[in-house]
Design a protein around this motif. Sequence first.
Motif, PDB file in Angstrom:
ATOM      1  N   MET A  51       0.869  -1.181   0.000  1.00 37.71           N
ATOM      2  CA  MET A  51       0.000   0.000   0.000  1.00 37.71           C
ATOM      3  C   MET A  51       0.906   1.232   0.000  1.00 37.71           C
ATOM      4  N   PHE A  52       0.650   2.165  -0.926  1.00 39.82           N
ATOM      5  CA  PHE A  52       1.586   3.270  -1.127  1.00 39.82           C
ATOM      6  C   PHE A  52       0.968   4.647  -0.919  1.00 39.82           C
ATOM      7  N   LEU A  53      -0.051   4.691  -0.057  1.00 40.97           N
ATOM      8  CA  LEU A  53      -0.641   5.970   0.343  1.00 40.97           C
ATOM      9  C   LEU A  53      -0.529   6.088   1.854  1.00 40.97           C
ATOM     10  N   ILE A  54       0.160   7.126   2.339  1.00 43.30           N
ATOM     11  CA  ILE A  54       0.262   7.382   3.771  1.00 43.30           C
ATOM     12  C   ILE A  54      -0.858   8.325   4.168  1.00 43.30           C
ATOM     13  N   ASN A  55      -1.738   7.850   5.046  1.00 43.66           N
ATOM     14  CA  ASN A  55      -2.855   8.689   5.465  1.00 43.66           C
ATOM     15  C   ASN A  55      -2.780   9.017   6.955  1.00 43.66           C
ATOM     16  N   GLN A  56      -3.794   9.711   7.429  1.00 40.72           N
ATOM     17  CA  GLN A  56      -3.800  10.203   8.806  1.00 40.72           C
ATOM     18  C   GLN A  56      -3.703   9.062   9.824  1.00 40.72           C
ATOM     19  N   SER A  57      -4.414   7.974   9.582  1.00 37.85           N
ATOM     20  CA  SER A  57      -4.444   6.863  10.546  1.00 37.85           C
ATOM     21  C   SER A  57      -3.080   6.195  10.700  1.00 37.85           C
ATOM     22  N   ASP A  58      -2.243   6.271   9.653  1.00 39.38           N
ATOM     23  CA  ASP A  58      -0.909   5.667   9.729  1.00 39.38           C
ATOM     24  C   ASP A  58       0.004   6.408  10.698  1.00 39.38           C
ATOM     25  N   LEU A  59      -0.306   7.669  10.950  1.00 42.33           N
ATOM     26  CA  LEU A  59       0.582   8.506  11.762  1.00 42.33           C
ATOM     27  C   LEU A  59       0.022   8.850  13.131  1.00 42.33           C
ATOM     28  N   LYS A  60      -1.265   8.571  13.343  1.00 45.65           N
ATOM     29  CA  LYS A  60      -1.930   9.003  14.574  1.00 45.65           C
ATOM     30  C   LYS A  60      -1.230   8.524  15.840  1.00 45.65           C
ATOM     31  N   MET A  61      -0.834   7.248  15.843  1.00 48.70           N
ATOM     32  CA  MET A  61      -0.307   6.686  17.077  1.00 48.70           C
ATOM     33  C   MET A  61       1.026   7.296  17.497  1.00 48.70           C
ATOM     34  N   PHE A  62       1.675   8.052  16.597  1.00 47.58           N
ATOM     35  CA  PHE A  62       2.960   8.648  16.937  1.00 47.58           C
ATOM     36  C   PHE A  62       2.803   9.962  17.697  1.00 47.58           C
ATOM     37  N   VAL A  63       1.589  10.390  17.849  1.00 46.17           N
ATOM     38  CA  VAL A  63       1.287  11.563  18.654  1.00 46.17           C
ATOM     39  C   VAL A  63       0.620  11.061  19.931  1.00 46.17           C
ATOM     40  N   GLU A  64       1.211  11.353  21.097  1.00 48.99           N
ATOM     41  CA  GLU A  64       0.733  10.798  22.363  1.00 48.99           C
ATOM     42  C   GLU A  64      -0.770  10.957  22.528  1.00 48.99           C
ATOM     43  N   SER A  65      -1.314  12.114  22.171  1.00 47.10           N
ATOM     44  CA  SER A  65      -2.739  12.369  22.368  1.00 47.10           C
ATOM     45  C   SER A  65      -3.610  11.547  21.441  1.00 47.10           C
ATOM     46  N   GLU A  66      -2.997  10.938  20.419  1.00 49.03           N
ATOM     47  CA  GLU A  66      -3.779  10.166  19.458  1.00 49.03           C
ATOM     48  C   GLU A  66      -3.816   8.678  19.800  1.00 49.03           C
ATOM     49  N   ILE A  67      -3.204   8.273  20.895  1.00 48.73           N
ATOM     50  CA  ILE A  67      -3.219   6.866  21.294  1.00 48.73           C
ATOM     51  C   ILE A  67      -4.627   6.481  21.708  1.00 48.73           C
ATOM     52  N   ASP A  68      -5.062   5.313  21.291  1.00 48.83           N
ATOM     53  CA  ASP A  68      -6.420   4.849  21.558  1.00 48.83           C
ATOM     54  C   ASP A  68      -6.586   4.536  23.047  1.00 48.83           C
TER      55      ASP A  68
END
Length: 474
Positions: A51-68
Motif C-alpha cells: 500500500m503506497f498511500l500514507i494517510n492520517q491513521s498511519d501517523l496518529k499513534m505517533f502523537v501521544e494524544s492520538e493513542i487509543d
Amino acid sequence: MKEEVSSAITYALSKGFQIHPDAFKILEKIDVKELQSIIKQVVREKAKQNMFLINQSDLKMFVESEIDDSIENNHMIMFDPTKKVTSAEGIEGFLALFRDRYSKLLKIMMQRSQSKKLTPISNVTNGKLDEETYIAGLLMDRRIDRDVTKLVIDDPSGSIELLIFNKEIQDTANSLQIDQFVMVSIASGKNGGFFVKEILVPDIPDHIANRSKTETYAVFISDLHVGSKFFMEKEFTEFVSWLSSPDPIARKVRFVLVGGDIIDGIGIFPNQDKELLLLDVDQQMAKATELLDKIPKHIKVFIIPGNHDPGRRALPQPAIPEKHNMHLWNRDNFFMLGNPSMVDLNGVKILMFHGQSLDDVVGSTPGLSYAQPAKAMRVLLKTRHLSPIYGKRTPIAPELEDMMVITEVPDILHSGHIHVVDLDMYKGTLIVNSGAWQSQTPFQASVGISPTPGIAIIVNLATMKVFTKDFTEN
C-alpha cells in the motif's frame, strides 16, 4: 513548512509513496527528532502491505494524544519477592525453606478427597497402617534395583522407604523430580516393608483462563544478552521500532514482559570476556537502557532478572539493583520486578520466571530436551514449584519462606533461559518460552543447542490467541 517535515516528505515520495493531505497535520505534531525514523517505519510497514498511500491513521499513534485510550491497560503486581528476600543461614535456613515448601504444597493437596486418609509417616513406621493409607512428603531419593523402584519420602515426622512393583506406577515415579512434593497410597508388603499403590502430585487444576475485556496485546521476550558479541542489536532495534509503527497489532500492544538476562554480564562462565563487546556491567546496562528507552511511553514494561544479570544469582532473585539499572527505575511505564513474579494484566494472571531450573528438569527427566522447553515448563506446573530440585545447577537460597511454590494458578507461564521459542497449553494455562535476542554462541554450538532468536511472542489477552513476529526475516 519545517525543514524536517519537508525532508521526511521527500523521503516518502522518493520511495514511491503519496501522502494524503490530512496526514500533513499529524506530521507537524510529531517530535522532529523522531520524524525521520517514524517515516521510515511507516514506509517499511506500508510497503510490506503493498500500500503506497500514507494517510492520517498511519501517523496518529505517533502523537501521544492520538493513542487509543479505549484499549484497557490495567496492571497489578500480585507477587514480587524483591522486598521479601531475607536469607536465613546454613542448615537451619534450609530446614525452614523445606518445611515451608512442605506446608504450602500440603495445603494445596488438602483440596483432594484422598487427603482425608493422610497420616504422618511416623504413624506408619510405628505400625499404624489402615487398609487405605496415604502419606505426603518430599521425595528425597529414588533408586531402581532390578525390576523394583525404591522411593524415600520425608515429612516433618520422619522418612520412609517405599517399593514399587507395578510398571505403570514405576513410570510415574521415574518422571518425578527429586525434592518435589508427592502424596502416596501405600500398603504393607507380605515380606515386610511398604509398597506403593498410587502416586499423586499437586498439579494445577483444569481451568478457564481469565480474559481481557478489550483487544489488548502483550509481547513476551527474554534473553537479550546486551554486551555480548552475539547480541542481535539490529533485530532488537527493529522490534522496538515496530512497537511504534502503524502495524495494526503493534498499535494495540500495551504490555511488554521481559523474562530476564537483559545483559550478558561479567564472569558468568569461563573465558566469557572473549565473547563480549562491553566489558563492564554498567556499560552493558547503559546500552540496554538506551535500547529499551525507545519503547513507546504508553506501553508498560515489566522486567525480571536472569542468571546473567547483576545482583543475587540464587533463587528467588530480587529485582536488578537500582545502582545497576539506573534510568529504568522510577519510570512511569517501567516496572523492575524480582524472579519469579506474578502480574495481573487486564485480569490475566501471568507468572514470570526466568527459567534457570529448566536445566535441571531437562537433565533429570526422561524424554525431555532443550528443543522443547515448554514440556519442561509443564513439569513445573505439575510439581507446583518453579525450582523443585535442590543441589544441582540451580542455586537456591535458604529463605524462611519458599517463594518458588506456585500457589496461584497462572493463566500464562512465561520463561526464557533456553533460547528456544516454544508454546504449549496445559489445563488452561498458556506456556510461553520466549526464545532470545542472541545468536548461537560457541557453547551452544558445542552442546548441540540451536536457538531461535529474534522472535517476539505476541498474545491477544482477550482471546489468548498467540502470534509470532520474526525480526530476522529482513
